[in-house]
Every structure is written in structure tokens, then in C-alpha cells.
Design a protein around this motif. Structure first.
Motif, PDB file in Angstrom:
ATOM      1  N   ALA A  33      -3.968  26.995  23.188  1.00  0.00           N
ATOM      2  CA  ALA A  33      -4.399  26.805  24.575  1.00  0.00           C
ATOM      3  C   ALA A  33      -5.263  27.981  25.039  1.00  0.00           C
ATOM      4  O   ALA A  33      -4.763  29.102  25.110  1.00  0.00           O
ATOM      5  N   PRO A  34      -6.533  27.763  25.335  1.00  0.00           N
ATOM      6  CA  PRO A  34      -7.220  26.473  25.187  1.00  0.00           C
ATOM      7  C   PRO A  34      -7.502  26.176  23.719  1.00  0.00           C
ATOM      8  O   PRO A  34      -7.663  27.110  22.921  1.00  0.00           O
ATOM      9  N   ALA A  35      -7.578  24.902  23.385  1.00  0.00           N
ATOM     10  CA  ALA A  35      -7.795  24.512  21.993  1.00  0.00           C
ATOM     11  C   ALA A  35      -9.256  24.692  21.596  1.00  0.00           C
ATOM     12  O   ALA A  35      -9.579  24.827  20.426  1.00  0.00           O
ATOM     13  N   SER A  36     -10.126  24.690  22.587  1.00  0.00           N
ATOM     14  CA  SER A  36     -11.552  24.777  22.306  1.00  0.00           C
ATOM     15  C   SER A  36     -12.125  25.933  23.103  1.00  0.00           C
ATOM     16  O   SER A  36     -11.983  25.967  24.330  1.00  0.00           O
ATOM     17  N   ILE A  37     -12.732  26.896  22.419  1.00  0.00           N
ATOM     18  CA  ILE A  37     -13.287  28.036  23.144  1.00  0.00           C
ATOM     19  C   ILE A  37     -14.715  28.310  22.698  1.00  0.00           C
ATOM     20  O   ILE A  37     -15.101  27.994  21.568  1.00  0.00           O
ATOM     21  N   SER A  38     -15.471  28.901  23.595  1.00  0.00           N
ATOM     22  CA  SER A  38     -16.829  29.345  23.300  1.00  0.00           C
ATOM     23  C   SER A  38     -16.862  30.857  23.383  1.00  0.00           C
ATOM     24  O   SER A  38     -16.358  31.437  24.343  1.00  0.00           O
ATOM     25  N   VAL A  39     -17.448  31.488  22.385  1.00  0.00           N
ATOM     26  CA  VAL A  39     -17.542  32.945  22.359  1.00  0.00           C
ATOM     27  C   VAL A  39     -18.962  33.338  21.985  1.00  0.00           C
ATOM     28  O   VAL A  39     -19.773  32.489  21.596  1.00  0.00           O
ATOM     29  N   ALA A  40     -19.249  34.620  22.109  1.00  0.00           N
ATOM     30  CA  ALA A  40     -20.513  35.145  21.608  1.00  0.00           C
ATOM     31  C   ALA A  40     -20.255  35.718  20.215  1.00  0.00           C
ATOM     32  O   ALA A  40     -19.140  36.189  19.929  1.00  0.00           O
ATOM     33  N   THR A  41     -21.254  35.673  19.365  1.00  0.00           N
ATOM     34  CA  THR A  41     -21.117  36.262  18.044  1.00  0.00           C
ATOM     35  C   THR A  41     -20.741  37.740  18.192  1.00  0.00           C
ATOM     36  O   THR A  41     -21.320  38.437  19.017  1.00  0.00           O
ATOM     37  N   GLY A  42     -19.761  38.168  17.440  1.00  0.00           N
ATOM     38  CA  GLY A  42     -19.281  39.543  17.542  1.00  0.00           C
ATOM     39  C   GLY A  42     -18.028  39.674  18.402  1.00  0.00           C
ATOM     40  O   GLY A  42     -17.375  40.709  18.394  1.00  0.00           O
ATOM     41  N   ASP A  43     -17.704  38.621  19.133  1.00  0.00           N
ATOM     42  CA  ASP A  43     -16.485  38.656  19.949  1.00  0.00           C
ATOM     43  C   ASP A  43     -15.248  38.591  19.051  1.00  0.00           C
ATOM     44  O   ASP A  43     -15.315  38.144  17.901  1.00  0.00           O
ATOM     45  N   THR A  44     -14.139  39.008  19.622  1.00  0.00           N
ATOM     46  CA  THR A  44     -12.860  38.937  18.919  1.00  0.00           C
ATOM     47  C   THR A  44     -11.975  37.908  19.608  1.00  0.00           C
ATOM     48  O   THR A  44     -11.871  37.898  20.834  1.00  0.00           O
ATOM     49  N   GLN A  90      -1.369  26.456   9.599  1.00  0.00           N
ATOM     50  CA  GLN A  90      -0.930  26.053   8.259  1.00  0.00           C
ATOM     51  C   GLN A  90       0.517  25.562   8.253  1.00  0.00           C
ATOM     52  O   GLN A  90       0.905  24.786   7.394  1.00  0.00           O
ATOM     53  N   VAL A  91       1.305  26.038   9.189  1.00  0.00           N
ATOM     54  CA  VAL A  91       2.705  25.622   9.250  1.00  0.00           C
ATOM     55  C   VAL A  91       2.817  24.232   9.893  1.00  0.00           C
ATOM     56  O   VAL A  91       3.682  23.435   9.531  1.00  0.00           O
ATOM     57  N   HIS A  92       1.937  23.974  10.852  1.00  0.00           N
ATOM     58  CA  HIS A  92       1.950  22.705  11.586  1.00  0.00           C
ATOM     59  C   HIS A  92       0.520  22.170  11.625  1.00  0.00           C
ATOM     60  O   HIS A  92      -0.177  22.336  12.636  1.00  0.00           O
ATOM     61  N   PRO A  93       0.071  21.537  10.554  1.00  0.00           N
ATOM     62  CA  PRO A  93      -1.346  21.134  10.451  1.00  0.00           C
ATOM     63  C   PRO A  93      -1.884  20.277  11.605  1.00  0.00           C
ATOM     64  O   PRO A  93      -3.088  20.330  11.859  1.00  0.00           O
ATOM     65  N   PRO A  94      -1.050  19.525  12.311  1.00  0.00           N
ATOM     66  CA  PRO A  94      -1.633  18.797  13.468  1.00  0.00           C
ATOM     67  C   PRO A  94      -2.106  19.728  14.589  1.00  0.00           C
ATOM     68  O   PRO A  94      -2.858  19.293  15.451  1.00  0.00           O
ATOM     69  N   MET A  95      -1.678  20.989  14.584  1.00  0.00           N
ATOM     70  CA  MET A  95      -2.168  21.935  15.603  1.00  0.00           C
ATOM     71  C   MET A  95      -3.588  22.347  15.225  1.00  0.00           C
ATOM     72  O   MET A  95      -3.795  22.946  14.182  1.00  0.00           O
ATOM     73  N   ARG A  96      -4.520  22.036  16.113  1.00  0.00           N
ATOM     74  CA  ARG A  96      -5.920  22.287  15.798  1.00  0.00           C
ATOM     75  C   ARG A  96      -6.681  22.889  16.966  1.00  0.00           C
ATOM     76  O   ARG A  96      -6.267  22.705  18.118  1.00  0.00           O
ATOM     77  N   GLY A  97      -7.762  23.544  16.642  1.00  0.00           N
ATOM     78  CA  GLY A  97      -8.637  24.081  17.676  1.00  0.00           C
ATOM     79  C   GLY A  97     -10.025  24.322  17.121  1.00  0.00           C
ATOM     80  O   GLY A  97     -10.268  24.143  15.919  1.00  0.00           O
ATOM     81  N   THR A  98     -10.929  24.727  17.996  1.00  0.00           N
ATOM     82  CA  THR A  98     -12.315  24.991  17.595  1.00  0.00           C
ATOM     83  C   THR A  98     -12.841  26.227  18.309  1.00  0.00           C
ATOM     84  O   THR A  98     -12.618  26.397  19.512  1.00  0.00           O
ATOM     85  N   VAL A  99     -13.501  27.076  17.547  1.00  0.00           N
ATOM     86  CA  VAL A  99     -14.235  28.219  18.134  1.00  0.00           C
ATOM     87  C   VAL A  99     -15.714  27.938  17.977  1.00  0.00           C
ATOM     88  O   VAL A  99     -16.175  27.655  16.872  1.00  0.00           O
ATOM     89  N   ARG A 100     -16.421  27.982  19.089  1.00  0.00           N
ATOM     90  CA  ARG A 100     -17.877  27.860  19.017  1.00  0.00           C
ATOM     91  C   ARG A 100     -18.482  29.214  19.343  1.00  0.00           C
ATOM     92  O   ARG A 100     -18.254  29.744  20.434  1.00  0.00           O
ATOM     93  N   ALA A 101     -19.262  29.726  18.408  1.00  0.00           N
ATOM     94  CA  ALA A 101     -19.896  31.035  18.616  1.00  0.00           C
ATOM     95  C   ALA A 101     -21.393  30.864  18.711  1.00  0.00           C
ATOM     96  O   ALA A 101     -21.999  30.135  17.927  1.00  0.00           O
ATOM     97  N   LYS A 102     -21.994  31.515  19.721  1.00  0.00           N
ATOM     98  CA  LYS A 102     -23.452  31.435  19.849  1.00  0.00           C
ATOM     99  C   LYS A 102     -24.043  32.825  19.903  1.00  0.00           C
ATOM    100  O   LYS A 102     -23.336  33.802  19.987  1.00  0.00           O
TER     101      LYS A 102
END
Ligand SMILES: [Cu+2]
Length: 102
Positions: A33-44, A90-102
Motif C-alpha cells: 500500500a500503495p500497490a502502484s507508485i511513481s518515482v524518479a530514477t535514483g529514488d529509494t 515470494q512468500v505470498h505470490p498474489p501480493m503484487r505491486g508496480t514501481v514506475r520510474a521516470k
């Protein structure tokens, strides 16, 4: 005047650079949470496990893997390249998310 200059310099030099931010993703109730995030390249991205079981945040393309994050602990991954990275637990494969880096 000298004081003002020093003060201005202190403000400029000691401010955290805007181009390297930390973005937090909570892991709670078996979800990212949130499952989908947007970051800048170089962010942690900091994954904070607020659940009572261990989780991982593992990139499907292999770019990062936190390993198991114990309950109450956190793990950080630096996003070095632009693009979209799908990740899961890896323990609960249905748990998913996405990082978008620009
Ligand atoms: Cu999990």
C-alpha cells in the motif's frame, strides 16, 4: 549581511536534494500500500512491513529483492533505471505491486 549570506548558503547546501527521494510502501493486511507508485530514477523505495508475518518485495525482472522483511522491519531498494518494474512477495505470490520510474 554576512549572516544573511551564511544563512542563505546553509539553506541551499543542506537541503535534501529534490532528485533523490525516499518513497515509502507499507505492507499491511497482506497488501502493498500503495500497490502502484511513481518515482524518479535514483529514488529509494522503502518497504515497511506492518504485518505480523514476513514478506518480500521481489522484482519480477530481478532488479531488486529485499529478501524476507520481518514484521515491524523495513528494507530499502534504490531504483536505478527508468521503466516499469512489477514486483511481488515470494512468500505470498498474489501480493503484487508496480514501481514506475521516470
Ligand atoms: Cu508476503
Amino acid at each position: 549581511m554576512r549572516l544573511l549570506v551564511s544563512l542563505a548558503f546553509a539553506l541551499v547546501c543542506c537541503t535534501v536534494p529534490a532528485f533523490a527521494a525516499n518513497v515509502t510502501v507499507s505492507i499491511q493486511n497482506m497488501k502493498f500500500a500503495p500497490a502502484s507508485i511513481s518515482v524518479a530514477t535514483g529514488d529509494t523505495v522503502v518497504f515497511v512491513n506492518r504485518d505480523s508475518v514476513a514478506h518480500t518485495a521481489t522484482a519480477q525482472n530481478g532488479t531488486f529483492n529485499t529478501g524476507e522483511i520481518a514484521p515491524g522491519r523495513k528494507a530499502s531498494v534504490k531504483i536505478a533505471k527508468a521503466g516499469s518494474i512489477a514486483f511481488f512477495c515470494q512468500v505470498h505470490p498474489p501480493m503484487r505491486g508496480t514501481v514506475r520510474a521516470k
